[in-house]
Design a protein around this motif. Structure first.
Motif, PDB file in Angstrom:
ATOM      1  N   ILE A 185      48.624  76.483 129.649  1.00  0.00           N
ATOM      2  CA  ILE A 185      49.377  75.712 128.756  1.00  0.00           C
ATOM      3  C   ILE A 185      49.205  76.510 127.517  1.00  0.00           C
ATOM      4  O   ILE A 185      48.285  77.022 126.864  1.00  0.00           O
ATOM      5  CB  ILE A 185      48.616  74.444 128.557  1.00  0.00           C
ATOM      6  N   LEU A 186      50.699  76.802 126.744  1.00  0.00           N
ATOM      7  CA  LEU A 186      50.491  77.384 125.467  1.00  0.00           C
ATOM      8  C   LEU A 186      50.938  76.381 124.491  1.00  0.00           C
ATOM      9  O   LEU A 186      52.304  75.947 124.513  1.00  0.00           O
ATOM     10  CB  LEU A 186      51.685  78.480 125.583  1.00  0.00           C
ATOM     11  N   GLY A 187      50.096  76.210 123.514  1.00  0.00           N
ATOM     12  CA  GLY A 187      50.372  75.396 122.172  1.00  0.00           C
ATOM     13  C   GLY A 187      50.737  75.925 121.112  1.00  0.00           C
ATOM     14  O   GLY A 187      51.172  77.080 120.986  1.00  0.00           O
ATOM     15  N   GLN A 188      50.119  75.575 120.077  1.00  0.00           N
ATOM     16  CA  GLN A 188      50.352  76.102 118.847  1.00  0.00           C
ATOM     17  C   GLN A 188      48.724  75.802 117.908  1.00  0.00           C
ATOM     18  O   GLN A 188      48.524  74.809 117.834  1.00  0.00           O
ATOM     19  CB  GLN A 188      51.472  75.593 117.983  1.00  0.00           C
ATOM     20  N   SER A 189      48.220  77.123 117.711  1.00  0.00           N
ATOM     21  CA  SER A 189      46.994  77.057 116.847  1.00  0.00           C
ATOM     22  C   SER A 189      47.219  76.632 115.377  1.00  0.00           C
ATOM     23  O   SER A 189      48.253  76.675 115.063  1.00  0.00           O
ATOM     24  CB  SER A 189      46.187  78.367 116.997  1.00  0.00           C
ATOM     25  N   GLY A 190      46.199  76.165 114.993  1.00  0.00           N
ATOM     26  CA  GLY A 190      46.378  75.806 113.510  1.00  0.00           C
ATOM     27  C   GLY A 190      45.038  75.159 113.204  1.00  0.00           C
ATOM     28  O   GLY A 190      44.030  75.155 113.782  1.00  0.00           O
ATOM     29  N   ALA A 204      46.752  68.568 125.536  1.00  0.00           N
ATOM     30  CA  ALA A 204      47.588  68.632 126.882  1.00  0.00           C
ATOM     31  C   ALA A 204      46.861  68.873 128.095  1.00  0.00           C
ATOM     32  O   ALA A 204      47.239  68.144 129.167  1.00  0.00           O
ATOM     33  CB  ALA A 204      48.667  69.664 126.519  1.00  0.00           C
ATOM     34  N   MET A 205      45.959  69.553 128.240  1.00  0.00           N
ATOM     35  CA  MET A 205      45.384  69.960 129.610  1.00  0.00           C
ATOM     36  C   MET A 205      44.515  68.684 130.082  1.00  0.00           C
ATOM     37  O   MET A 205      44.522  68.265 131.266  1.00  0.00           O
ATOM     38  CB  MET A 205      44.626  71.184 129.524  1.00  0.00           C
ATOM     39  N   HIS A 206      43.733  68.019 128.890  1.00  0.00           N
ATOM     40  CA  HIS A 206      43.330  66.703 129.385  1.00  0.00           C
ATOM     41  C   HIS A 206      44.210  65.783 130.159  1.00  0.00           C
ATOM     42  O   HIS A 206      43.792  65.100 131.051  1.00  0.00           O
ATOM     43  CB  HIS A 206      42.734  66.064 127.975  1.00  0.00           C
ATOM     44  N   ALA A 207      45.341  65.638 129.535  1.00  0.00           N
ATOM     45  CA  ALA A 207      46.474  64.791 130.164  1.00  0.00           C
ATOM     46  C   ALA A 207      46.811  65.168 131.507  1.00  0.00           C
ATOM     47  O   ALA A 207      47.024  64.684 132.434  1.00  0.00           O
ATOM     48  CB  ALA A 207      47.749  64.682 129.229  1.00  0.00           C
ATOM     49  N   VAL A 208      46.946  66.662 131.611  1.00  0.00           N
ATOM     50  CA  VAL A 208      47.302  67.193 132.890  1.00  0.00           C
ATOM     51  C   VAL A 208      46.119  66.998 134.061  1.00  0.00           C
ATOM     52  O   VAL A 208      46.563  66.600 135.054  1.00  0.00           O
ATOM     53  CB  VAL A 208      47.274  68.859 132.709  1.00  0.00           C
ATOM     54  N   ALA A 282      54.740  68.289 129.091  1.00  0.00           N
ATOM     55  CA  ALA A 282      55.061  69.192 128.083  1.00  0.00           C
ATOM     56  C   ALA A 282      55.861  68.831 127.027  1.00  0.00           C
ATOM     57  O   ALA A 282      55.499  69.253 125.876  1.00  0.00           O
ATOM     58  CB  ALA A 282      55.785  70.224 129.100  1.00  0.00           C
ATOM     59  N   GLN A 283      56.850  67.764 127.136  1.00  0.00           N
ATOM     60  CA  GLN A 283      57.651  67.231 126.062  1.00  0.00           C
ATOM     61  C   GLN A 283      56.774  66.390 125.216  1.00  0.00           C
ATOM     62  O   GLN A 283      56.962  66.789 124.114  1.00  0.00           O
ATOM     63  CB  GLN A 283      58.752  66.511 126.833  1.00  0.00           C
ATOM     64  N   ARG A 284      56.056  65.721 125.896  1.00  0.00           N
ATOM     65  CA  ARG A 284      55.004  64.765 125.044  1.00  0.00           C
ATOM     66  C   ARG A 284      54.074  65.294 124.120  1.00  0.00           C
ATOM     67  O   ARG A 284      54.100  65.010 122.750  1.00  0.00           O
ATOM     68  CB  ARG A 284      54.355  63.696 125.872  1.00  0.00           C
ATOM     69  N   HIS A 285      53.551  66.544 124.317  1.00  0.00           N
ATOM     70  CA  HIS A 285      52.569  67.216 123.566  1.00  0.00           C
ATOM     71  C   HIS A 285      53.352  68.481 122.907  1.00  0.00           C
ATOM     72  O   HIS A 285      52.562  69.121 122.220  1.00  0.00           O
ATOM     73  CB  HIS A 285      51.489  67.758 124.586  1.00  0.00           C
ATOM     74  N   GLN A 286      54.475  68.557 123.180  1.00  0.00           N
ATOM     75  CA  GLN A 286      55.195  69.730 122.550  1.00  0.00           C
ATOM     76  C   GLN A 286      54.626  71.234 122.789  1.00  0.00           C
ATOM     77  O   GLN A 286      54.142  72.068 121.810  1.00  0.00           O
ATOM     78  CB  GLN A 286      55.160  69.761 120.967  1.00  0.00           C
TER      79      GLN A 286
END
Length: 382
Positions: A185-190, A204-208, A282-286
């Motif tokens: 999973i590739l998200g966006q850090s911040g 997102a991985m928790h949901a997966v 993927a859509q829900r967690h962007q």
């Protein structure tokens, strides 16, 4: 040059490392093992064909006799990696301890090949009505590339095939499949103080993982086979890696898991079901979610209970054919037209562990059993 004794053959194979591993730093060639076996079998009059699979990696097909049909005695020539510091003996030296031989591969499963040689030697002066094929493969402990190369070649083998994996000399006609998978999973850090600055790959991985566990429950309700000690399919969340600091929104996360389907479960259908669950997440967690196998699956295996090989093995061993949870090369040999069975002298409980051993009391019963199988399929069959 005289052939080495049974014990000398065991020692030579154990002393020749042939680790197969998905980590390139630990992976080794198996060619030296193939060359050893080919040399011994050539001395006995076998025609030896070496199939190159990859640089340093090869299969051996050694044949005595001619014609269709016959018997395949098969095994893999590689071992798992080892941690020498956890062994109480040298893993690359055959060591006798009480009533056991110890060494890496003595049980799983280099030791099967000297036992084949010991079994066949007294029979070689007799006319073989059907051939005996000794098959040694590469990379069973990682990618199954040896067995896959054999299956891809499409070359028919014998009428029956026995794989000498550790089964305690009990015939095995079913096993689960093996699927090892990875989700990235590739998200966006911040900055963690403001969730709107990023998209958490870890959340997102928790949901997966929740969806995977839900699928596991669903499959365990739908599929059950009481012939297995663990009668349902299993899904193990094996390892997870993600993030780098508590005060950063996690930008990347990876999960590797193991799925063991029962016979009758289609790996492609299982992957499709997983993929269907991932797309809306993927859509829900962007985030971007990539899902792929670590390597090609080992299909579930089942040989019919009324097959000739099953009946012969049950008669010779006195045991009804059973099921095991671990995977083998059996489905690939079965795909080449062989009635296939898994049957060998080792104990799976000590495989892949420090102190791997083979009970010396199993040596001669294995030799007798193999000799009887060779007589049935190669000497008696018209």
């Amino acid at each position: 040059m005289p052939l080495p004794t049974l014990k000398e053959q065991f020692a030579a194979l154990i002393a020749t490392p042939s680790v197969s591993c998905t980590q390139a730093s630990l992976d080794m060639p198996n060619q030296p093992i193939i060359d050893l076996l080919a040399g011994w079998l050539h001395e006995l009059g076998f025609r030896c064909e070496i199939q190159q699979v990859a640089p340093g990696k090869a299969n051996l097909l050694a044949t005595f006799g001619t014609g269709p049909g016959g018997l395949v005695l098969a095994g893999h020539s590689d071992t798992v990696p080892f941690d020498e510091s956890l062994w109480q003996t040298d893993p690359l030296k055959l060591t006798e301890s009480g009533d056991r031989w110890l060494g890496l591969g003595v049980c799983d499963m280099k030791g099967f090949f000297p036992l084949i040689i010991e079994a066949v030697q007294p029979l070689l002066s007799q006319p073989f009505r059907q051939p005996l094929i000794v098959l040694a493969t590469c990379d069973e402990e990682s990618s199954m590339s040896g067995a896959k190369a054999l299956a891809d070649a499409g070359r028919p083998l014998g009428r029956a095939a026995v794989i000498g994996e550790p089964t305690g000399l009990k015939p095995i006609r079913l096993h689960k499949g093996v699927m090892m998978e990875r989700i990235d999973i590739l998200g966006q850090s911040g900055h963690s103080s403001d969730p709107s600055l990023g998209h958490s790959a870890l959340e997102a991985m928790h949901a997966v993982m929740g969806e995977l566990m839900g699928l596991r429950q669903q499959w365990q309700r739908e599929f059950n086979n009481p012939q297995f000690g663990v009668p349902s399919p299993t899904l193990n969340l094996g390892c997870i890696h993600g993030g780098d600091n508590p005060n950063r929104i996690c930008g990347q996360c990876a999960l590797e898991f193991d799925l063991r389907p029962l016979p009758g479960m289609d790996p492609a259908a299982l992957r499709a079901a997983i993929q269907q669950k991932l797309q809306p997440l993927a859509q829900r967690h962007q985030v971007r979610i990539d899902y792929k196998p670590l390597f090609g699956e080992v299909p579930p295996f089942e040989q019919s209970a009324d097959a000739e090989l099953v009946k012969v093995a049950e008669r010779l061993t006195g045991h009804t054919a059973e099921a095991v949870a671990f995977g083998t090369e059996a489905p690939y040999l079965q795909a080449l037209g062989c009635e296939t069975l898994v049957l060998g002298p080792g104990d799976i409980r000590c495989a892949h562990q420090p102190g791997e051993y083979l009970e010396m009391s199993r040596l001669q019963p294995t030799v007798r059993l193999l000799r009887e199988l060779i007589q049935h399929y190669c000497l008696e069959q018209g």
